[in-house]
Enzyme design. Sequence first.
Site, PDB file in Angstrom:
ATOM      1  N   ALA A 182      -5.085   2.219   0.610  1.00 48.93           N
ATOM      2  CA  ALA A 182      -3.713   1.925   1.015  1.00 48.93           C
ATOM      3  C   ALA A 182      -3.118   1.070  -0.099  1.00 48.93           C
ATOM      4  O   ALA A 182      -3.464  -0.108  -0.245  1.00 48.93           O
ATOM      5  CB  ALA A 182      -3.713   1.183   2.340  1.00 48.93           C
TER       6      ALA A 182
ATOM      7  N   SER B 179      -0.759  -7.924   1.555  1.00 44.10           N
ATOM      8  CA  SER B 179      -1.708  -6.817   1.643  1.00 44.10           C
ATOM      9  C   SER B 179      -1.413  -5.991   2.891  1.00 44.10           C
ATOM     10  O   SER B 179      -0.327  -6.082   3.461  1.00 44.10           O
ATOM     11  CB  SER B 179      -3.141  -7.352   1.652  1.00 44.10           C
ATOM     12  OG  SER B 179      -4.051  -6.294   1.473  1.00 44.10           O
ATOM     13  N   ASN B 180      -2.371  -5.195   3.324  1.00 43.55           N
ATOM     14  CA  ASN B 180      -2.183  -4.375   4.516  1.00 43.55           C
ATOM     15  C   ASN B 180      -3.488  -4.352   5.299  1.00 43.55           C
ATOM     16  O   ASN B 180      -4.473  -4.963   4.890  1.00 43.55           O
ATOM     17  CB  ASN B 180      -1.731  -2.966   4.118  1.00 43.55           C
ATOM     18  CG  ASN B 180      -2.736  -2.326   3.182  1.00 43.55           C
ATOM     19  OD1 ASN B 180      -3.862  -2.048   3.556  1.00 43.55           O
ATOM     20  ND2 ASN B 180      -2.329  -2.134   1.935  1.00 43.55           N
ATOM     21  N   ARG B 181      -3.509  -3.614   6.400  1.00 43.49           N
ATOM     22  CA  ARG B 181      -4.652  -3.720   7.315  1.00 43.49           C
ATOM     23  C   ARG B 181      -5.752  -2.701   7.041  1.00 43.49           C
ATOM     24  O   ARG B 181      -6.659  -2.536   7.848  1.00 43.49           O
ATOM     25  CB  ARG B 181      -4.152  -3.602   8.759  1.00 43.49           C
ATOM     26  CG  ARG B 181      -3.321  -4.817   9.163  1.00 43.49           C
ATOM     27  CD  ARG B 181      -2.742  -4.635  10.540  1.00 43.49           C
ATOM     28  NE  ARG B 181      -3.746  -4.223  11.490  1.00 43.49           N
ATOM     29  CZ  ARG B 181      -3.534  -3.434  12.535  1.00 43.49           C
ATOM     30  NH1 ARG B 181      -2.316  -2.965  12.749  1.00 43.49           N
ATOM     31  NH2 ARG B 181      -4.500  -3.109  13.344  1.00 43.49           N
ATOM     32  N   SER B 182      -5.711  -2.043   5.898  1.00 47.37           N
ATOM     33  CA  SER B 182      -6.757  -1.058   5.612  1.00 47.37           C
ATOM     34  C   SER B 182      -8.129  -1.741   5.543  1.00 47.37           C
ATOM     35  O   SER B 182      -8.286  -2.760   4.885  1.00 47.37           O
ATOM     36  CB  SER B 182      -6.457  -0.375   4.276  1.00 47.37           C
ATOM     37  OG  SER B 182      -7.576   0.363   3.860  1.00 47.37           O
TER      38      SER B 182
END
Length: 402
Positions: free
Chosen positions: A275, A208-211
Amino acid sequence: MGELRDRRILLGVSASIAAFKAVSLASELVKQEAIVDVIMTPNAARFVTPLSFEAIVHRPVILDLFAAADPTAHVSLGADADAYIVAPATADCIAGLALGLADDAVRTVALATRAPLLIAPAMETRMYEHPATRAHLATLRARGALILEPGTGRLASGRIGQGRMAEPSEILAALIRLLGRTRDLAGRCIVVTAGGTQEPIDPVRHISNRSSGKMGYAIAEAARDRGARVILISAPTAIAPPDGVELRRVTTALDMKTAVEEAVIGADALIMAAAVADYRVAAPAEQKIKRTGEEFVLRLVPNPDIIAGIRQPSLIKVGFAAETHDLVANARKKLEAKGLDFIVANDVSAPDSGFGSDTNRVTIIDRQGLEALPLLSKREVADRILDRIASLLRSRPADRPG
Ligand code: CTP
């Protein structure tokens, strides 16, 4: 006709030399036909007399709540107000507003009202830049107040720096923008995506990502407040969804694509604040992958570009560009490649604009040019984006059936 006809505006004045500019602000408000109540701190009255305001607004200035004819004046003033402007707001006044103190009439009324708060700080640069002042302003912003950044120039001390109160014309423009937003999206349908998609590796792991989802949620909330029907397509986030929006929860980019394609049918605008993972795991394992101690290679395949694939005439498409370098050039490429109406670019490497922050400093880019906005709360950024959408919708007559 004045743009503020019969609007009830409260003007709080605290003790700064910039109080004289508040007199011109009161005059501008009256010219726009607002009903203006002025509230002053006792020390503000040492800079400008209450009589100066009374002569302009033709109503008694509130200086001492204990001396007011009505002992609950702060409650009735607060309940009826359409907006509360505090200009000038000194460092002390700002600190008290942030802490919720009620030790003078300006701050007591701020506690007693639910009207939107506009704050125009005025002070020496060092006081403005002090971490205490920065923290109090951040608190107020996060609570939804609109901070009108002071300008740079010659200050009362003779020094040059940031701290000059915003000009009355700027404050008036911000107020008109704020009040004009009331229900300007009624009858419209806005689709918003938020959060970072999760791409499974196995049943217990994902990429995943940090959004944080905060920007998308702020847009959904603002669009709802302006009367739109809102469909919020959200990848997993840790924040509570706003009431009164249609929430569709998704996990992966492919889920999000399907949900977006369905939601945009008949919608007026799509705002892709999510994101989206550019890649997914080619073959997620059905069972938990065990540790072997050997090197492990994960094969990724590209995800489709969701917003680029939406080609619905008359749908306004807005994208975000989270960049760490070459902000404008990269964002312009995305604007073209994805066929967007405009793109909101932000530098995610900046501490006050990155993932998880409550503020954002963005540049809005369209084919006409770019607008670099100052540091704003995510809610205010949301409203600036919606201002553009509302204006595009006004200039495009509805050509859809129904
Ligand atoms: N976006 C999308 N579908 C994707 C990837 C991105 O719809 N598969 C949308 C995002 O929601 C955002 C915009 O496209 O509104 C730009 O996203 P960003 O991640 O900044 O750009 P990418 O196209 O993924 O380019 P890169 O990661 O190389 O910067």
